[in-house]
Design a protein around this motif. Structure first.
Motif, PDB file in Angstrom:
ATOM      1  N   TYR A  81      11.880  20.817   4.147  1.00 48.84           N
ATOM      2  CA  TYR A  81      13.023  19.746   4.803  1.00 48.84           C
ATOM      3  C   TYR A  81      12.719  19.538   6.228  1.00 48.84           C
ATOM      4  CZ  TYR A  81      17.378  18.338   6.903  1.00 48.84           C
ATOM      5  OH  TYR A  81      18.354  17.624   7.439  1.00 48.84           O
ATOM      6  N   ASP A  82      12.337  20.658   7.105  1.00 49.88           N
ATOM      7  CA  ASP A  82      12.064  20.234   8.376  1.00 49.88           C
ATOM      8  C   ASP A  82      10.774  19.399   8.708  1.00 49.88           C
ATOM      9  OD1 ASP A  82      14.212  21.878   9.137  1.00 49.88           O
ATOM     10  OD2 ASP A  82      13.049  23.594   9.335  1.00 49.88           O
ATOM     11  N   GLU A  83       9.597  19.698   7.756  1.00 47.10           N
ATOM     12  CA  GLU A  83       8.591  18.829   7.929  1.00 47.10           C
ATOM     13  C   GLU A  83       8.730  17.432   7.537  1.00 47.10           C
ATOM     14  OE1 GLU A  83       5.248  22.258   6.809  1.00 47.10           O
ATOM     15  OE2 GLU A  83       6.313  21.104   5.334  1.00 47.10           O
ATOM     16  N   ALA A  84       9.649  17.106   6.708  1.00 45.20           N
ATOM     17  CA  ALA A  84      10.000  15.849   6.180  1.00 45.20           C
ATOM     18  C   ALA A  84      10.814  15.092   7.053  1.00 45.20           C
ATOM     19  CB  ALA A  84      10.789  16.024   4.750  1.00 45.20           C
ATOM     20  N   VAL A  85      11.569  15.995   7.780  1.00 44.39           N
ATOM     21  CA  VAL A  85      12.604  15.135   8.762  1.00 44.39           C
ATOM     22  C   VAL A  85      11.549  14.766   9.895  1.00 44.39           C
ATOM     23  CG1 VAL A  85      14.297  15.408  10.510  1.00 44.39           C
ATOM     24  CG2 VAL A  85      14.641  16.161   8.127  1.00 44.39           C
ATOM     25  N   LYS A  86      10.916  15.691  10.322  1.00 46.95           N
ATOM     26  CA  LYS A  86      10.074  15.317  11.527  1.00 46.95           C
ATOM     27  C   LYS A  86       8.834  14.151  11.167  1.00 46.95           C
ATOM     28  CE  LYS A  86       6.168  17.265  13.991  1.00 46.95           C
ATOM     29  NZ  LYS A  86       5.141  18.651  14.198  1.00 46.95           N
ATOM     30  N   PHE A  87       8.601  14.112   9.819  1.00 48.73           N
ATOM     31  CA  PHE A  87       7.734  12.841   9.741  1.00 48.73           C
ATOM     32  C   PHE A  87       8.351  11.530   9.600  1.00 48.73           C
ATOM     33  CE2 PHE A  87       6.290  10.049   6.450  1.00 48.73           C
ATOM     34  CZ  PHE A  87       5.026   9.773   6.507  1.00 48.73           C
ATOM     35  N   ALA A  88       9.561  11.612   9.071  1.00 49.45           N
ATOM     36  CA  ALA A  88      10.626  10.306   8.828  1.00 49.45           C
ATOM     37  C   ALA A  88      10.971   9.998  10.258  1.00 49.45           C
ATOM     38  CB  ALA A  88      11.557  10.710   8.057  1.00 49.45           C
ATOM     39  N   ARG A  89      11.252  10.761  11.150  1.00 48.50           N
ATOM     40  CA  ARG A  89      11.729  10.472  12.389  1.00 48.50           C
ATOM     41  C   ARG A  89      10.401   9.724  13.281  1.00 48.50           C
ATOM     42  NH1 ARG A  89      15.514  15.612  13.919  1.00 48.50           N
ATOM     43  NH2 ARG A  89      17.466  14.705  12.977  1.00 48.50           N
ATOM     44  N   SER A  90       9.268  10.387  13.220  1.00 48.32           N
ATOM     45  CA  SER A  90       8.221  10.033  13.758  1.00 48.32           C
ATOM     46  C   SER A  90       7.566   8.397  13.509  1.00 48.32           C
ATOM     47  CB  SER A  90       7.067  11.117  13.698  1.00 48.32           C
ATOM     48  OG  SER A  90       7.448  12.120  14.322  1.00 48.32           O
ATOM     49  N   VAL A  91       7.653   8.228  12.224  1.00 46.63           N
ATOM     50  CA  VAL A  91       7.139   7.081  11.678  1.00 46.63           C
ATOM     51  C   VAL A  91       8.276   6.034  11.461  1.00 46.63           C
ATOM     52  CG1 VAL A  91       5.215   8.062  10.504  1.00 46.63           C
ATOM     53  CG2 VAL A  91       7.463   7.893   9.196  1.00 46.63           C
ATOM     54  N   ILE A 141       0.830  -1.117   0.073  1.00 48.50           N
ATOM     55  CA  ILE A 141      -0.046   0.067  -0.039  1.00 48.50           C
ATOM     56  C   ILE A 141       0.898   1.307  -0.209  1.00 48.50           C
ATOM     57  CG2 ILE A 141      -1.640   1.439   1.152  1.00 48.50           C
ATOM     58  CD1 ILE A 141      -2.817  -1.323   2.529  1.00 48.50           C
ATOM     59  N   LYS A 142       0.463   2.261  -0.964  1.00 47.85           N
ATOM     60  CA  LYS A 142       1.235   3.524  -0.829  1.00 47.85           C
ATOM     61  C   LYS A 142       0.184   4.528  -0.404  1.00 47.85           C
ATOM     62  CE  LYS A 142       2.774   5.437  -4.857  1.00 47.85           C
ATOM     63  NZ  LYS A 142       3.642   5.676  -6.011  1.00 47.85           N
ATOM     64  N   ILE A 143       0.556   5.368   0.379  1.00 49.06           N
ATOM     65  CA  ILE A 143      -0.215   6.348   0.937  1.00 49.06           C
ATOM     66  C   ILE A 143       0.117   7.653   0.489  1.00 49.06           C
ATOM     67  CG2 ILE A 143      -1.445   7.256   3.093  1.00 49.06           C
ATOM     68  CD1 ILE A 143      -0.762   4.652   4.512  1.00 49.06           C
ATOM     69  N   LYS A 144      -0.820   8.542   0.097  1.00 46.86           N
ATOM     70  CA  LYS A 144      -0.446  10.023  -0.254  1.00 46.86           C
ATOM     71  C   LYS A 144      -0.371  10.887   0.882  1.00 46.86           C
ATOM     72  CE  LYS A 144      -0.173  10.016  -4.953  1.00 46.86           C
ATOM     73  NZ  LYS A 144       0.930  10.613  -5.611  1.00 46.86           N
ATOM     74  N   VAL A 145       0.751  11.326   1.139  1.00 50.16           N
ATOM     75  CA  VAL A 145       0.740  12.152   2.442  1.00 50.16           C
ATOM     76  C   VAL A 145       0.960  13.790   1.862  1.00 50.16           C
ATOM     77  CG1 VAL A 145       1.566  10.451   3.919  1.00 50.16           C
ATOM     78  CG2 VAL A 145       3.255  11.635   2.598  1.00 50.16           C
ATOM     79  N   ALA A 146       1.115  14.578   2.911  1.00 53.47           N
ATOM     80  CA  ALA A 146       1.403  15.942   2.676  1.00 53.47           C
ATOM     81  C   ALA A 146       0.521  16.679   1.961  1.00 53.47           C
ATOM     82  CB  ALA A 146       2.879  16.172   1.935  1.00 53.47           C
ATOM     83  N   ARG A 147      -0.827  15.983   2.092  1.00 57.24           N
ATOM     84  CA  ARG A 147      -2.026  16.624   1.662  1.00 57.24           C
ATOM     85  C   ARG A 147      -2.443  17.893   2.630  1.00 57.24           C
ATOM     86  NH1 ARG A 147      -0.781  14.002  -2.974  1.00 57.24           N
ATOM     87  NH2 ARG A 147      -2.771  12.894  -3.830  1.00 57.24           N
TER      88      ARG A 147
END
Length: 1572
Positions: free
Chosen positions: A1156-1166, A1116-1122
């Motif tokens: 960049y900051d938002e992406a890093v936050k997401f990656a660390r959290s998941v 499953i691929k989920i569209k994020v950043a919407r």
């Protein structure tokens, strides 16, 4: 051509030669007022109104009447010049003969106009030298004036004596010269004159000179200028000499056409007789100008600028070095010459002044030796062994501490200049140090003259110091040995001169090589005085009085004859030494018929299968030595076959003992013979296969080299050629540098010359001068040789050498500081710390490493400042090529890494060659007897519109979309071949590519017309840029202009059609080797990935995901950043993972929407959710690597690489060290490139034809095996088809209207719905076009528009005047044409229309829009101008178009179109692959008289200027210009500023194709096409 003047305030008598009593006198008296005179026009055209009171007067007693010609009239004549580009030739003689043939053709169909000017030009070989030709002109010349101008930056007399000065030879009309003169202020600027390339007309002249030609004298007059227009001219422009001839006449003042031809023939006869090699006459010829009148400079100008306003005082300036030449000679008559810097100022060249004063007989003989060398071999290089050599004014002495380096330097000079060099040494071991260079010169057939000093005979073999036996010291390596006696006055000094003459003749006669002259001397060796008998110089009076050698050897001229047998050849394999291996092109893609060369044969022969397949019936080898070892082996394996070797010496080069024929001939002679008796490209099948193999090997090596991130030696071999400019030269060291260049050097580099210049040469590519020491192939003396080569060839030289070779000749670096007569050079050292070539040989696999290091690799620890990476190398090469200093660039490498990369490169290339041969062989087995087996003709192309309902909106849909039902729409295209095979492709437009259904359908409709009847080639499945090349060469469509979805579908249809011809699947033709394994593959392993949005709550998204898993989805691929807050996406991923479990693959796609900051936050959290990857996490491409470093989370790229228009490898290089997944939603060719990179770097690549499929609401990673089988049995489901293509029929009829006493009947072509709605009318015009040119566009847009094309006057329509005949017929002015146009529109519709005009049609469209706005809704102006404001410019343009019209009527369309398309405006069109077809279509007209009237009457010089009218423009305008069209870009911007801001105006900068494909995306309303 009789004399005329352009501007003057002085009285000038003609001709320049002294007048005899019986000669006719021509006097021109010019005052400063200027007027227009009637131009040259056929009787049917209106003549210009000439002035009432002529002020300028030409009196010709032969004519008996006075005629007037003033400055502007002369300028008009120059600007009417029509240029014809003739095909390039192999020699200067052939060039003159070809020009004579062109003049004879013109003579057979003489123009009907009373004045005019023709210019013929062609490219000749660099061996054609202007100075040599000038010196070959007879002293009793019938042609005056004669000029030679040097184009060297810092000219000296010594450079002339070296025979290396490039320049211009000019021969002007016999008996009377073509002149204009003027006065000017010293505060002005003449710089603009010299901006002309060789492709434009030239004028040559003087500043501050006034001629009294009656007395054959000159005097200096400040403010005067005097110019000549040449009749025959040799222009050595950089490395492409042009031979040019000009023919001009004016019945009213100069001469008639027949008189001009007669005078041309007189000039031609002298030029043809004197075009032999005058290199040995340079010094003696220049000596004759020692008493010439002195003047500091001569000017060369662009003759097209020589109108009145450019000669005003405010526009000229003295002393501009950019426009003036300080080294020249002009023979103005048999008794009058002007020269500067053409002879020695101190008079030391007068032998008679010094020969009597030598202190001793040794000094006399030494002087005689050196003097005779300078007469025989201009450019000799010598070491200051004797005072004679050092003090002689014409020798350039090179001092070096090492005789070995000095000898190699002389060898290099001889290689570069093709002239013998002289080396002078002391006795003893100094002579032995010359031996390595003598061996190389002997083996490579390079002439050298070795003057070795020696002890007298009584001191040999008696223990005297520095005395050895030097007799025949070089053995068989010297072509001949001469031993002079010790100097004595008992022997005539003529012995010295005849010995030197004989030696030089032997050195330069086949077989060329070194000559050894031993020169013993007794004491005294210095200038100590000792009496000597002057009788020994008796008989030298004639020699003393001139500058010619004592004995002139006249070689026997031999010509190569051919029998009547016809030969056929397929392809030419080029070696690195030929200069053709490294070539520069104008076009990005060449048509197969233009590809003559095979560059990668050495690499292809790595493959056993290719080696077994490669069998030739006849092999012709031009030149003795071959660099590629495998090619030599292949030749041996082809035996027994006819093996012919051609070289200009009789030497034996047949190590395998298989040669069947040996031809001793120059390349020029043999090529000329080959052209006459050979037919290229007879075996089409073999030629296509070898071209496919060559393309594969080139693409594969390029890909591997470019995709390797580190700096490698093969990359160096490729990059150096891409860096140097045209006109530079390359010198390669032995061992690895020359082998890497031969195997990996770029063979397709953009030419740095202008397109106009290259197209004028008639050459498809530009070769580069390449040299090296390949005679004995040693590594010693390479630096010295390369420096000498730079001096000899007089070019910028890039020298590539290995580290061991560099260290071996470091003494040669001392020669760099002596920058005499040499341009800067770059030495690039490839430092792999040893002899890396041995690592490539079998010995490396069987020998201990310590032994290799010590005795083979000869490793060292020397280091220098190096280029550590690709960017450093590029920067270093770029800078060094533009600096005026010598540079040494070191590239760091290593033996082990070099071995590994070369091995990897060979392995990949071998596999690629096997694969390509497998594909091509499989596609060739059906009918081995067919010569056209590799080509299939396309019968037709159709398409169907499908619409599939989706269960859910696509993820690209807006979150706020209220659509209750979603659809996926697209097209399925079918391509039918002549043999009944059909291929299918899907075209699915995507919003992200800025394409929609209507745009795509219009392109498909255009392609349907463009593709019909074209052929597809079986090499297309190779995918190595072959599809792009086919689209450009076969369809004539720029690759970047096709929508991505259309490109993908077209590729799919073409490839599947090829598969259908073989009864194969798509996979089987792309990868034949996998056929057996493919049948065993199962689609059960294919992972199906669901694609879902996350607009809902985390619980909602998790529920959708769990339902999909229950249906069988495993990924499953989920569209994020919407949404704005990434916390919601974090919660969604965590909830989905909890809901579906750990066994399901999860992916996230941010579509580059996070910072960049938002992406890093997401990656660390998941991180604990174990995402397989995050797709496009950041909105800034530069942050991707930073994101990977920070989070250590795998990243997938799609937009980052999909949006790259050109080569994506440059982008991918940045990510080679990170864990990536590449998602390729691309066409086959580009996807294959990315997938290939992924394979090499251990990445995963997913290839899909579209972003989303119509299967449920998911994205599918399709299995290639099942997809291929599906396409093989493909049938369209009729339930989803909502529309099909209907071939639009073109209806044809006629419309007749009357306008101002003219009956006009036009052919009308119409497509689309015939209903009265809003119309768009389009005028497109270039000379001789008809309405049929618009059919592709009409068919493309006729689904939504009514399209009508009309033939306007002279283009298929009929024009009849009521009761008016011949010259009384009025001009067909733009007012008449617009009146006709409006009446035709009224017959078609009462409503307003949209006018679309191209070029002349654009002017008509604009004129109609401004003057008849009640009939025009909108106007689209494509490459159009509102007209000319300047009156002088209008007059010139009128005269030029009138002369064109006259030429059209007199000489026909063939002659006219050749000259028309030779103009610089058409440079881009002339490089189009369909150019010849386009021109051929322009020749289908029989009413040339009316066509000429249109060209003359609608000249922009006759049309009123519309610039002021633009301010009141009431009609919306859309302006379209070509992307590369500088002229019309500037006009469009100026038009924009003129138009009121209240009016609607748009400017589009587009690359305008001749099919006008881009217009499809602009026009969206009913269209009427009116064609001129």
């Amino acid at each position: 051509m009789s004399p005329f003047t352009l501007y003057s305030q002085i009285t000038l008598p003609f001709p320049l030669s002294p007048l005899q009593a019986h000669q006719k006198t021509t006097i021109i008296t010019i005052t400063k007022r200027t007027h227009f005179l009637k131009p040259a026009l056929p009787p049917c055209f209106t003549r210009f109104n000439h002035r009432q009171n002529p002020i300028s007067k030409v009196v010709r007693s032969s004519m008996g009447i006075d005629k007037a010609l003033d400055a502007k009239d002369a300028a008009l004549l120059v600007n009417t010049c029509i240029t014809r580009n003739l095909a390039p030739v192999l020699s200067l003689e052939q060039g003159l003969d070809r020009i004579k043939e062109a003049v004879e053709d013109l003579k057979a169909n003489p123009p009907s106009c009373s004045s005019g000017m023709y210019r013929f030009q062609l490219a000749v070989p660099p061996s054609a030298k202007a100075l040599n030709w000038f010196c070959s002109q007879p002293e009793a010349s019938d042609v005056f004036p004669l000029f030679f101008l040097s184009n060297e930056e810092n000219p000296t007399y010594k450079s002339l004596s070296l025979g290396r000065t490039r320049g211009f030879l000019v021969l002007v009309q016999p008996s009377s010269s073509r002149v204009f003169s003027s006065c000017f202020s010293k505060s002005s600027a003449i710089r603009r004159y010299l901006s002309a390339e060789p492709t434009s007309s030239k004028a040559y002249g003087f500043l501050d000179i006034e001629f009294d030609t009656k007395m054959s004298t000159i005097k200096h007059q400040n403010g005067s200028i005097y110019f000549f227009i040449p009749q025959i001219e040799l222009d050595e422009f950089e490395d492409i000499p042009f031979l040019i001839a000009t023919l001009a006449w004016d019945d009213s003042s100069m001469c008639t056409f027949n008189e001009a031809v007669q005078r041309f023939e007189l000039t031609f006869d002298q030029a043809r007789r004197s075009c032999g090699n005058g290199s040995q006459l340079i010094r003696s010829s220049l000596l004759k100008f020692s008493s010439a009148e002195k003047h500091r400079e001569m000017v060369r100008a662009n003759a097209m600028l020589l109108d009145g306003k450019h000669l005003e005082a405010s526009t000229l300036k003295l002393g501009d070095t950019l426009s003036c030449c300080s080294q020249f000679v002009a023979r103005l008559s048999s008794t009058l010459s002007i020269a500067n810097n053409m002879n020695q100022r101190d008079g030391t060249n007068q032998v008679s002044n010094i020969i009597q004063d030598f202190p001793n007989i040794n000094a006399l003989w030494a002087y005689l030796i050196v003097e005779e060398c300078t007469r025989l071999a201009p450019g000799s290089r010598s070491s200051p062994l004797t005072i004679a050599a050092a003090s002689h004014p014409l020798t350039t002495c090179i001092a070096c501490i090492d005789e070995r380096s000095l000898a190699f330097h002389a060898l290099g000079y001889a290689k570069g200049s093709q002239k013998p060099a002289v080396v002078i040494t002391s006795s003893g071991t100094a002579v032995s140090n010359l031996f390595p260079a003598v061996v190389e010169a002997s083996q490579s057939f390079v002439p050298l003259l070795l003057l070795t000093a020696d002890r007298p005979p009584e001191l040999i073999d008696v223990g005297a110091n520095q005395a050895i036996n030097q007799v025949n010291h070089f053995g068989t390596f010297a072509r001949q040995f001469f031993s002079l006696p010790p100097p004595t006055d008992d022997i005539s000094a003529k012995l010295v001169l005849t010995t030197i003459d004989s030696a030089v003749f032997k050195a330069t006669s086949s077989p060329n090589g070194p000559i050894h002259i031993n020169c013993p001397f007794r004491e005294p060796l210095g200038n100590s005085p000792r009496n000597w008998n002057r009788n020994c110089i008796s008989g030298l009076d004639f020699w003393i009085s001139n500058a010619e050698p004592f004995t002139n050897y006249i070689p026997l001229q031999q010509s190569l004859t051919c029998n009547n047998a016809e030969w056929a050849y397929d392809r030419i394999v080029v070696d690195i030494q030929s200069g053709l291996r490294l070539r520069k092109y104008l076009s990005s893609f060449l048509d197969s018929k233009d590809i003559l060369f095979v560059d990668q044969l050495d690499q292809l022969l790595l493959s056993d299968s290719v080696r077994a397949w490669m069998q030739a019936d006849v092999i012709i080898q031009i030149g003795s030595r071959i660099t590629g070892r495998r090619i030599s082996q292949m030749i041996e394996h082809c035996a027994p076959c006819s093996y012919i070797m051609v070289d200009d010496h009789p030497g034996r080069h047949d190590p395998s003992h298989i040669m069947t024929h040996r031809i001793q001939s120059t390349i020029t002679e043999f090529s000329d013979c080959l052209i006459k008796c050979c037919t290229p490209g007879v075996s089409k099948k073999w030629g296509d296969i070898i071209r496919g193999l060559d393309t594969t090997a080139a693409w594969e090596t390029s890909f591997i080299i470019d995709s390797e991130q580190s700096l490698t030696e093969p990359y160096v071999a490729r990059k150096i050629f891409e860096t140097i400019r045209c006109g530079s030269a390359l010198f390669y060291g032995n061992s690895m540098p020359i082998r890497d260049a031969d195997m990996y050097g770029s063979n397709w580099v953009q030419c740095t010359h202008s397109a106009s210049l290259m197209l004028s040469t008639g050459l498809s590519c530009h070769p580069v001068h390449v040299s090296g020491n390949r005679g004995a192939s040693g590594i010693d003396g390479l630096i010295s040789t390369a420096i000498g080569f730079a001096v000899g060839c007089n070019k910028r030289v890039l020298f590539v050498i290995g580290d061991i070779s560099f260290l071996h000749d470091t003494n040669g670096l001392a020669l760099l500081r002596q920058r005499t007569h040499r341009k800067p050079m770059v030495i690039l050292v490839v430092n792999n710390h040893g002899g890396a070539i041995f690592s490539q040989l079998p010995v490396a696999n069987t020998t201990d490493r310590s032994i290799l290091d010590q005795f083979f690799y000869t490793s060292h620890n020397c280091e220098a400042c190096t280029s550590a990476n690709k960017k450093d190398l590029q920067d270093a090469l770029f800078t060094s090529q533009r600096e005026d200093v010598d540079c040494v660039v070191e590239v760091e490498s290593g033996i082990d890494t070099n071995v590994a990369f070369h091995s990897n490169l060979r392995d990949f290339t071998r596999k690629a060659s096997d694969h390509a041969l497998n594909i091509l062989s499989k596609l060739s087995v059906a009918d081995s007897n067919s010569q056209d087996l590799m080509h299939f003709k396309i019968n037709k192309m159709d398409y169907s519109l499908y619409r599939v309902q989706l269960n859910a909106p696509p993820t690209s849909a807006s979150m706020n979309s209220n659509n209750t039902t979603s659809y996926r729409e697209g097209f399925v295209i079918s391509l039918s071949l002549e043999d009944g095979s059909i291929g299918f492709g899907e075209v699915a437009p995507l919003e992200i590519h800025k394409e929609n259904l209507l745009d795509v359908e219009e392109q498909l409709r255009f392609l349907i017309h463009a593709i019909e009847g074209k052929t597809i080639n079986n090499i297309l499945p190779l995918l190595k840029s072959s599809v792009s090349s086919w689209i450009w060469n076969s369809l004539g469509i720029p690759v970047g202009s096709i929508f991505p979805s259309v490109r993908c579908g077209l590729e799919m249809a073409v490839l599947s059609a090829i598969a259908s011809t073989q009864g194969s699947t798509l996979l089987e033709i792309l990868h034949p080797a996998r056929e057996e394994s493919s049948s065993k593959m199962s689609s059960s392993a294919v992972q199906i990935c669901a694609l879902i949005d996350s607009y809902g709550s985390p619980m909602d998204t998790a529920l959708i995901a769990s339902n999909l898993v229950a249906e069988g989805f495993t990924a499953i691929k989920i569209k994020v950043a919407r949404r704005a807050d990434p916390d919601e996406d974090i919660a969604t991923i965590q909830e989905v993972r909890r809901k579906v479990g750990q066994h399901i693959v999860l992916r996230a796609d941010a579509n580059r929407k996070w910072t960049y900051d938002e992406a890093v936050k997401f990656a660390r959290s998941v991180k604990d959710c174990c995402l397989q990857y995050i797709e496009e996490p950041v909105n800034n491409e530069d942050d991707i690597v930073k994101f990977c470093e920070e989070t250590d989370v795998p990243v997938a790229l799609d937009e980052t690489i999909n949006c790259v228009k050109d080569n994506p490898l440059e982008v991918l290089q940045k990510y080679s060290h990170w864990e990536l997944l590449l998602l390729c939603y691309w066409r086959f060719q580009k996807a294959a490139l990315v997938a290939r990179w992924a394979q090499q770097h251990g990445k995963t690549a997913v290839v899909s034809a579209a972003f989303e499929s119509s299967l449920d609401h998911g994205s599918v990673e399709a299995d290639a095996v099942d997809a291929g089988r599906f396409l093989q049995k493909f049938q369209i489901n009729p339930d989803v088809v909502v529309g099909t293509f209907i071939q639009e029929q073109v209806r044809q009829y006629q419309i007749a209207v009357d306008a101002e006493g003219v009956s006009f009947t036009t052919n009308v072509l119409e497509t689309g719905e015939s209903i009265d709605v809003r119309y768009c009318s389009c005028l497109s015009s270039r000379i001789s076009r008809t309405g049929r040119d618009w059919i592709p566009i009409m068919k493309a847009i006729s689904s939504s528009t009514r399209c009508i094309a009309i033939d306007l006057p002279g283009h298929g329509s009929k024009l009849q005047y009521h009761g008016i005949n011949g010259s009384d017929q009025p001009n067909l002015s733009i007012d008449v044409v617009v009146d006709i146009l409006c009446k035709v529109l009224n017959n078609l519709t009462p409503q307003k229309v949209i006018l679309v005009g191209y070029s002349m049609g654009a002017r008509i469209s604009l004129y109609t829009a401004l003057k008849c706005s009640d009939k025009v809704e909108k106007a689209v102006i494509i490459s159009g101008s509102p007209g000319l404001i300047d009156n002088d410019a209008r007059a010139i343009r009128k005269a030029k178009d009138d002369f064109r019209a006259s030429t059209l009527i007199s000489n026909g369309l063939d002659f006219f179109t050749e000259a028309w398309y030779a103009e610089g405006l058409w440079a881009s069109l002339r490089s189009h692959p369909h150019f010849k077809e386009i021109v051929s279509n322009r020749l289908q007209h029989d009413d040339l008289h009316t066509l000429g009237k249109v060209l003359s009457g609608l000249s922009i010089g006759r049309q009123p200027s519309l610039w002021e009218d633009l301010k009141q423009c009431k009609v919306p305008l859309q302006i379209i210009v070509g992307e590369k069209d500088v002229k019309f870009k500037a006009i469009a911007r100026e038009m924009y500023t003129k138009i009121s801001h209240e009016n609607e105006v748009e400017i589009h900068h587009r690359l305008l194709k001749f099919q006008m494909l881009d217009i499809l995306s602009i026009l969206r309303i009913p269209l009427l096409l009116l064609l001129l």
